[in-house]
Design an enzyme around this catalytic site. Structure first.
Site, PDB file in Angstrom:
ATOM      1  CD  GLU A  13     -29.173 -30.481  16.922  1.00 35.80           C
ATOM      2  OE1 GLU A  13     -30.434 -30.747  17.740  1.00 35.80           O
ATOM      3  OE2 GLU A  13     -28.860 -31.315  16.413  1.00 35.80           O
ATOM      4  CG  ASP A  66     -32.846 -24.735  20.777  1.00 30.82           C
ATOM      5  OD1 ASP A  66     -33.699 -25.042  19.670  1.00 30.82           O
ATOM      6  OD2 ASP A  66     -32.244 -24.823  21.600  1.00 30.82           O
ATOM      7  CB  SER A  97     -32.106 -32.343  14.670  1.00 34.42           C
ATOM      8  OG  SER A  97     -32.789 -32.270  15.917  1.00 34.42           O
ATOM      9  CD  GLU A 118     -33.372 -27.172  16.743  1.00 37.97           C
ATOM     10  OE1 GLU A 118     -34.153 -26.652  17.577  1.00 37.97           O
ATOM     11  OE2 GLU A 118     -32.866 -27.763  17.127  1.00 37.97           O
TER      12      GLU A 118
END
Length: 224
Positions: A37, A41, A110, A113
């Site tokens: 994640e 991101d 989440s 990502e």
């Protein structure tokens, strides 16, 4: 899973789909997806910046920053997750599922990502492979929606954060004219919570300057 997200290593995909709650209930299942994640991101922030820089050659830094915030915020990433079928594949604990985790925007965003991070690794760290996917998804978001969100979300999001984490008193904006030309003035806004300054921004009118200050505050809080 949508055909645009085809993995060579299915174990890597499973890893990306695995939430902490699943590992808590199934310790033998390996590692949860939070490191992926983190990677996803970072990739999405960079690629959304590239996308907006190329799509809007006439927009300045403040406007591009607001649009990036709108393009990769939690709600939009959750929509992307549903678009590619992650809501049907997330590995959650039974408790998280009973609490509505399969429709939870935070868990969906989440997981999205994490899957982007995993896809990058699955393609030998080839940024172009990730770019091909996220560009399709970014293109699917109507320009009017990105523009609308960029105009309203920054101040609303900052106020929500303040009232959730600091005080119920709304942030205060102090805006002054900083010069510019008679037909194109420039304003500087500062946003305060109590006596503490949280952000500063510029704009050609007071509203835009205040929005830019809210974006600056969100970025400093790593919420942008």
């Amino acid at each position: 899973m949508h055909e645009i997200l085809r993995f060579q290593d299915e174990k890597l995909l499973d890893h990306a789909l695995t939430h902490r709650s699943y590992i808590h209930e199934n310790p033998q299942a390996g590692e949860h997806n939070e490191r992926l994640e983190f990677l996803g991101d970072a990739l999405l922030n960079f690629l959304s910046g590239k996308y907006l820089y190329e799509r809007y050659p006439d927009k300045g830094e403040d406007e591009l920053t607001r649009r990036r915030s709108a393009l990769v915020d939690e709600k939009q990433l959750a929509r992307f997750a549903i678009q590619v079928g992650l809501d049907l594949r997330m590995r959650l604990g039974k408790g998280a599922i009973l609490e509505g985790g399969l429709q939870n925007p935070n868990l969906l965003s989440s997981t999205f990502e994490a899957v982007i991070g995993a896809y990058y690794l699955d393609n030998n760290s080839d940024m172009q492979a990730v770019w091909a996917i996220v560009k399709l998804l970014f293109d699917s978001v109507p320009q009017s929606i990105v523009e609308f969100r960029s105009n309203v979300d920054s101040k609303n999001r900052f106020q929500e954060w303040v009232q959730r984490n600091v005080t119920l008193t709304p942030p205060k904006y102090v805006t002054v004219q900083a010069g510019g030309l008679p037909h194109a003035p420039e304003f500087i806004a500062k946003v305060f919570v109590g006596e503490q300054e949280y952000g500063q921004g510029r704009g050609t009118n007071k509203k835009d300057a205040e929005k830019a200050a809210a974006v600056d505050a969100l970025l400093k809080l790593k919420l942008g």
